[in-house]
Design an enzyme around this catalytic site. Structure first.
Site, mmCIF file in Angstrom:
data_model
loop_
_atom_site.group_PDB
_atom_site.id
_atom_site.type_symbol
_atom_site.label_atom_id
_atom_site.label_comp_id
_atom_site.label_asym_id
_atom_site.label_seq_id
_atom_site.Cartn_x
_atom_site.Cartn_y
_atom_site.Cartn_z
ATOM 1 N N ASP A 64 -3.655 2.447 -5.090
ATOM 2 C CA ASP A 64 -2.626 2.504 -4.607
ATOM 3 C C ASP A 64 -2.330 1.164 -3.650
ATOM 4 O OD1 ASP A 64 -4.105 2.784 -2.259
ATOM 5 O OD2 ASP A 64 -2.176 4.212 -1.195
ATOM 6 N N GLU A 65 -2.903 -0.041 -3.765
ATOM 7 C CA GLU A 65 -2.939 -0.932 -3.007
ATOM 8 C C GLU A 65 -3.008 -2.403 -4.154
ATOM 9 O OE1 GLU A 65 -5.768 -2.380 0.510
ATOM 10 O OE2 GLU A 65 -6.223 -0.547 -0.499
ATOM 11 N N ASP B 100 0.860 -1.110 -0.205
ATOM 12 C CA ASP B 100 0.004 -0.089 0.129
ATOM 13 C C ASP B 100 0.785 1.445 -0.094
ATOM 14 O OD1 ASP B 100 -2.881 0.701 1.234
ATOM 15 O OD2 ASP B 100 -1.632 2.282 1.263
HETATM 16 P P1 TTP Z 1 -5.292 4.867 1.100
HETATM 17 O O1 TTP Z 1 -4.192 3.980 1.255
HETATM 18 O O2 TTP Z 1 -6.273 4.783 2.204
HETATM 19 O O3 TTP Z 1 -4.449 6.327 1.898
HETATM 20 P P2 TTP Z 1 -3.150 6.852 1.603
HETATM 21 O O4 TTP Z 1 -2.376 6.244 0.511
HETATM 22 O O5 TTP Z 1 -3.366 8.419 1.168
HETATM 23 O O6 TTP Z 1 -2.352 7.052 3.101
HETATM 24 P P3 TTP Z 1 -1.916 5.515 3.797
HETATM 25 O O7 TTP Z 1 -2.064 4.600 3.030
HETATM 26 O O8 TTP Z 1 -0.379 6.117 4.123
HETATM 27 O O9 TTP Z 1 -2.562 5.708 5.188
HETATM 28 O O10 TTP Z 1 -6.030 5.654 -0.216
HETATM 29 C C1 TTP Z 1 -5.061 5.799 -1.279
HETATM 30 C C2 TTP Z 1 -5.560 6.986 -2.004
HETATM 31 O O11 TTP Z 1 -7.077 6.966 -2.326
HETATM 32 C C3 TTP Z 1 -5.326 8.200 -1.327
HETATM 33 O O12 TTP Z 1 -4.277 8.796 -1.344
HETATM 34 C C4 TTP Z 1 -6.381 9.089 -1.601
HETATM 35 C C5 TTP Z 1 -7.718 8.176 -2.117
HETATM 36 N N1 TTP Z 1 -8.865 8.421 -1.088
HETATM 37 C C6 TTP Z 1 -9.826 9.037 -1.424
HETATM 38 O O13 TTP Z 1 -9.809 9.934 -2.280
HETATM 39 N N2 TTP Z 1 -10.622 9.220 -0.295
HETATM 40 C C7 TTP Z 1 -10.723 8.511 0.866
HETATM 41 O O14 TTP Z 1 -11.698 8.514 1.956
HETATM 42 C C8 TTP Z 1 -9.568 7.389 1.009
HETATM 43 C C9 TTP Z 1 -9.402 6.536 2.255
HETATM 44 C C10 TTP Z 1 -8.664 7.555 0.030
HETATM 45 MG MG MG Z 2 -2.167 4.242 0.571
#
Ligand code: TTP
Ligand code: MG
Length: 389
Positions: free
Chosen positions: A103-104, A9
């Site tokens: 992103d995962e 992730d």
């Molecule tokens: P995440 O992987 O949940 O968040 P992140 O990568 O920003 O942070 P981390 O993994 O380090 O905790 O989500 C990936 C992307 O998806 C995030 O950069 C932005 C988008 N996203 C949204 O637009 N709205 C949301 O509610 C969430 C959870 C994510």
């Molecule tokens: Mg993330």
């Protein structure tokens, strides 16, 4: 054979991409989202998280928690492009990659890495490649299954690498609250807590018969397995985030409603034909509309069931055009219809209530495909698409 599953992730994904594009932003609280009463936070840098800002939080709350944050609106196309490049690195690193979001992803290294230690070495190399090529950090969990790998990737964010062997379940999984189990939402968590079951360890130690009255037999069996770190779900190969679209630019702007409608029909037919040719079906329908003054709007909606039929795509495209586009008297210079959320047609679940109209459209589509395969796509068309002259 010991399974070796990775969950990867990206850290603060959208925010990290923006920092990479503009190094001045490094080390500062950065929020991606729109400010103001109706905005929400998409994500934010770890510097902003120190103030308590989180994804999905109303922007007003975030502004109050962190008044000095820098705000950016976000650039979806850029993030999608970066995501595609990372996907290629993952495909090079593992025989089976299952993307979960932008992103995962899960990676299956079973048979490729002898055990978790070797899996961790490959995870380290993959993180290094992402850092070298994209100048971004990822957090990775390495475990014998999906559930533990996903839990592990979250444990030392950002830039984490955590190995979670099954032996660690009592020390690292059991202290966690029940809601950390996959499939336990707020409602089931509440039911369990009312029965005195607060931690994953409480579930693991409870006799099966104690859980059944609280959450029913199916969920009881499921959480019992997870609490012991058991999860047999396979990592399934996913398609590349793919889209199919067709658009056309007009020499003279379209102004007539009927003309626009026929253009939507023609594009929907092209997209549906391409889906069927590739044996695919799609869930999300997009339209793209550029008006005479060169402003471009895109709108999308997601259907309950995936489709490969022109009529279904057309219905959605029409609804988007009617309800979500305001021409304000301008003509249409370019009109496009597209689909995403694509999966193999045979894996699309059969509808619960087979629908006679859809069945007829499907038979008609098959007949149309057979004719156009032999005689070309112009051999058979809809009467509505014939020019009056
Ligand atoms: P995440 O992987 O949940 O968040 P992140 O990568 O920003 O942070 P981390 O993994 O380090 O905790 O989500 C990936 C992307 O998806 C995030 O950069 C932005 C988008 N996203 C949204 O637009 N709205 C949301 O509610 C969430 C959870 C994510
Ligand atoms: Mg993330």
């Amino acid at each position: 054979m010991q399974r070796v599953v990775l969950h990867l992730d990206m850290d603060a994904f959208y925010a990290a991409v923006e920092v990479r594009e503009d190094p001045e932003l490094a080390g500062r609280p950065l929020i991606i989202g729109h400010r103001g009463r109706r905005g929400v936070v998409a994500t934010c840098s770890y510097e902003a998280r120190a103030f308590g800002v989180r994804s999905a939080m109303p922007s007003l709350t975030a502004e109050r928690l962190c008044p000095d944050a820098i705000w950016l609106p976000g650039r979806m196309e850029l993030y999608v492009e970066v995501s595609r490049r990372i996907r290629r690195l993952l495909d090079d690193a593992a025989p089976v990659v299952e993307p979960l979001s932008i992103d995962e992803a899960f990676l299956d290294l079973t048979g490729h890495a002898a055990g978790l230690a070797e899996g961790a070495a490959l995870a380290r190399a993959l993180k290094d490649r992402i850092r070298a090529q994209e100048r971004l950090t990822a957090s990775v969990g390495v475990a014998p299954n999906k559930f533990l790998a996903k839990l592990a990737s979250d444990m030392e964010k950002p830039d984490g690498l955590v190995v979670f062997p099954i032996e660690d379940v009592p020390t690292r999984l059991w202290p966690l609250p029940v809601r950390r189990l996959w499939g336990v939402g707020p409602k089931s968590a509440e039911k369990l807590e009312r029965g005195g079951i607060r931690t994953v360890g409480d579930i693991a130690r409870a006799p099966g018969s104690a859980l059944v009255p609280l959450v029913g037999p199916a969920l009881a069996a499921h959480v019992h397995r997870l609490a012991h770190g058991e999860d047999r779900r396979p990592v399934e190969r996913g398609l590349e985030a793919k889209s199919i679209s067709e658009e056309r630019t007009y020499v003279e702007d379209l102004t007539d409603r009927d003309e626009i409608d026929r253009a939507l029909l023609a594009r929907a037919r092209g997209v549906a034909r391409e889906l069927r040719r590739q044996g695919l079906a799609a869930r999300t329908i997009h339209i793209k509309v550029r008006t005479g003054d060169f402003t471009t709007a895109t709108r999308a909606l997601t259907l309950p069931d995936p489709t490969d039929l022109a009529d279904t795509i057309l219905d959605a495209a029409r609804a988007l055009f009617r309800e979500r586009i305001d021409l304000q008297g301008r003509g249409v210079r370019l009109l496009g219809v597209g689909v995403s959320g694509i999966l193999p047609a045979e894996s699309a679940p059969a509808p619960l209530f087979p629908d006679a109209v859809a069945e007829r459209s499907r038979r008609l589509a098959r007949a149309e495909d057979a004719v156009s395969d032999r005689l070309g796509t112009r051999a058979l068309t809809r009467a509505r698409l014939l020019r009056r002259d």
